[in-house]
Design a protein around this motif. Structure first.
Motif, PDB file in Angstrom:
ATOM      1  N   ASP A   1       0.820  -1.219   0.000  1.00  0.00           N
ATOM      2  CA  ASP A   1       0.000   0.000   0.000  1.00  0.00           C
ATOM      3  C   ASP A   1       0.853   1.269   0.000  1.00  0.00           C
ATOM      4  O   ASP A   1       0.405   2.340   0.424  1.00  0.00           O
ATOM      5  CB  ASP A   1      -0.946   0.005   1.205  1.00  0.00           C
ATOM      6  N   ARG A   2       2.091   1.168  -0.477  1.00  0.00           N
ATOM      7  CA  ARG A   2       3.004   2.317  -0.478  1.00  0.00           C
ATOM      8  C   ARG A   2       2.924   3.135  -1.758  1.00  0.00           C
ATOM      9  O   ARG A   2       3.658   4.108  -1.932  1.00  0.00           O
ATOM     10  CB  ARG A   2       4.452   1.831  -0.277  1.00  0.00           C
TER      11      ARG A   2
ATOM     12  N   CYS B   1       5.428  -8.778  -0.790  1.00  0.00           N
ATOM     13  CA  CYS B   1       4.394  -9.055   0.215  1.00  0.00           C
ATOM     14  C   CYS B   1       4.077 -10.549   0.251  1.00  0.00           C
ATOM     15  O   CYS B   1       4.499 -11.327  -0.608  1.00  0.00           O
ATOM     16  CB  CYS B   1       3.133  -8.247  -0.069  1.00  0.00           C
ATOM     17  N   ILE B   2       3.317 -10.930   1.265  1.00  0.00           N
ATOM     18  CA  ILE B   2       2.984 -12.356   1.425  1.00  0.00           C
ATOM     19  C   ILE B   2       2.256 -12.893   0.199  1.00  0.00           C
ATOM     20  O   ILE B   2       2.569 -13.978  -0.309  1.00  0.00           O
ATOM     21  CB  ILE B   2       2.114 -12.560   2.687  1.00  0.00           C
ATOM     22  N   SER B   3       1.289 -12.132  -0.319  1.00  0.00           N
ATOM     23  CA  SER B   3       0.517 -12.597  -1.474  1.00  0.00           C
ATOM     24  C   SER B   3       1.413 -12.792  -2.692  1.00  0.00           C
ATOM     25  O   SER B   3       1.307 -13.811  -3.394  1.00  0.00           O
ATOM     26  CB  SER B   3      -0.606 -11.606  -1.796  1.00  0.00           C
ATOM     27  N   CYS B   4       2.284 -11.809  -2.963  1.00  0.00           N
ATOM     28  CA  CYS B   4       3.175 -11.920  -4.129  1.00  0.00           C
ATOM     29  C   CYS B   4       4.097 -13.128  -4.003  1.00  0.00           C
ATOM     30  O   CYS B   4       4.334 -13.847  -4.980  1.00  0.00           O
ATOM     31  CB  CYS B   4       3.996 -10.648  -4.291  1.00  0.00           C
ATOM     32  N   ARG B   5       4.609 -13.341  -2.798  1.00  0.00           N
ATOM     33  CA  ARG B   5       5.502 -14.494  -2.599  1.00  0.00           C
ATOM     34  C   ARG B   5       4.734 -15.804  -2.777  1.00  0.00           C
ATOM     35  O   ARG B   5       5.270 -16.790  -3.289  1.00  0.00           O
ATOM     36  CB  ARG B   5       6.161 -14.426  -1.223  1.00  0.00           C
ATOM     37  N   GLN B   6       3.472 -15.799  -2.361  1.00  0.00           N
ATOM     38  CA  GLN B   6       2.654 -17.005  -2.550  1.00  0.00           C
ATOM     39  C   GLN B   6       2.373 -17.260  -4.029  1.00  0.00           C
ATOM     40  O   GLN B   6       2.391 -18.410  -4.482  1.00  0.00           O
ATOM     41  CB  GLN B   6       1.335 -16.862  -1.785  1.00  0.00           C
TER      42      GLN B   6
END
Length: 330
Positions: A56-57, A66-71
């Motif tokens: 959100d930057r 972020c967690i979602s991107c890494r997932q």
């Protein structure tokens, strides 16, 4: 995984998808149409990651951190579903189980639930009709992306309810620059790989990653082409088998043969060596051009197109190759 700014080419598609991410307003169903290896999967993965990115930057999405991107990168994001088929074609039960039956379940941890249907042209008419209602009335969080290399296999009713993005071949210069600057490929290998890839970045990466193997296979294909009259059809089939007969490999071999006869056709019409891809084979190409009629060359090129269709339809490999080589020898 790439950010949109890191993906080479397809600028209009990047602009459209980036805008959809910024406004948080993706279309409910997309068709990504283009040749195998042209970049459809990369775009689908990046788009899915960007839609569900948690950063959100105000930075470019996907942030890749972020967690979602890494997932997404690991293939474990529960709200990004890669739809696949176990058999050559999708069964209606597979689409019901993987898409239709789960669409109404709200996303686990993301604003959007993204379904990426690979080889969408493998859905038969019954399966496409079953999916139609889901495409027509998806929940607000649902996004379906169908990847296809043959959009004509999708029903007009399906096409009319989707936003189609066409992935066209890239220029050789664009691919060459990408290989050198982003993949660290030596310039001479990048130049050759880009030339033979004919606008397909997936092929170019594959060729450059195994440049020695590619050169060896290319030389074997040239051996078949230059000695077609001396070989029996069975000998040529055996030579192909010695190189490997995975679908992707066979398509590459046929593409090389098509490029050779494209050179033959161009040289016959123009006598211009500078337009040839196989410039080191100008003498053999000149001989081939002198002994073939325009009609025969076009017939041979047509036989390669038919062979690729047969391979995609899982026709017996030996029969496919025999028919193709018979057209070359007749």
């Amino acid at each position: 995984m790439f950010a949109f700014s890191e993906i080479v080419g397809h600028e209009q598609i990047k602009e459209h998808l980036t805008e959809a991410v910024k406004k948080k307003q993706p279309f409910h169903a997309y068709i990504f149409d283009g040749d195998v290896g042209v970049g459809k999967e990369t775009f689908a993965k990046t788009f899915a990651a960007a839609l569900n990115c948690q950063d959100d930057r105000g930075h470019e999405k996907p942030c890749k951190e972020c967690i979602s991107c890494r997932q997404v990168e690991a293939g474990t994001q529960p709200d990004v579903i890669w739809v696949q088929h176990a058999k050559p074609d999708y069964g209606i039960d597979e689409i019901r189980e993987q898409v239709i039956g789960t669409m109404d379940i709200k996303p686990y941890s993301s604003p959007f639930k993204v379904y990426i249907i690979q080889d969408a042209e493998r859905m038969n008419e019954e399966t496409q009709n079953a999916l139609l209602k889901t495409i027509e009335e998806p929940p607000e969080y649902g996004v379906i992306i169908m990847l296809t290399s043959n959009i004509s296999e999708l029903l007009p009713t399906v096409q009319s309810r989707c936003l189609t993005l066409e992935f066209h071949p890239l220029s050789s210069v664009t691919i060459e620059e990408f290989l050198v600057t982003q993949c660290g490929v030596p310039d001479y290998i990048a130049k050759e790989s880009a030339a033979f890839a004919q606008g397909n970045i997936g092929k170019a990466i594959r060729y450059s990653d195994a440049s020695d193997d590619f050169v060896n296979r290319k030389n074997k294909i040239l051996e078949i082409l230059k000695n077609c009259d001396r070989y029996e059809v069975s000998d040529m089939v055996d030579l192909i088998h010695s190189l490997g007969t995975k679908k992707e490999e066979l398509r590459d071999y046929i593409d090389l043969m098509m490029l050779w006869f494209r050179d033959v056709l161009i040289f016959k019409a123009t006598k211009n060596l500078n337009q040839l891809i196989f410039q080191g084979e100008s003498q053999a190409i000149s001989i081939e051009a002198s002994r073939r009629s325009y009609e025969k060359i076009e017939e041979i090129i047509g036989s390669f197109d038919k062979a690729k269709v047969r391979i995609k339809a899982n026709v017996d490999i030996d029969i496919t190759l025999e028919l193709m080589f018979m057209a070359m020898k007749d």
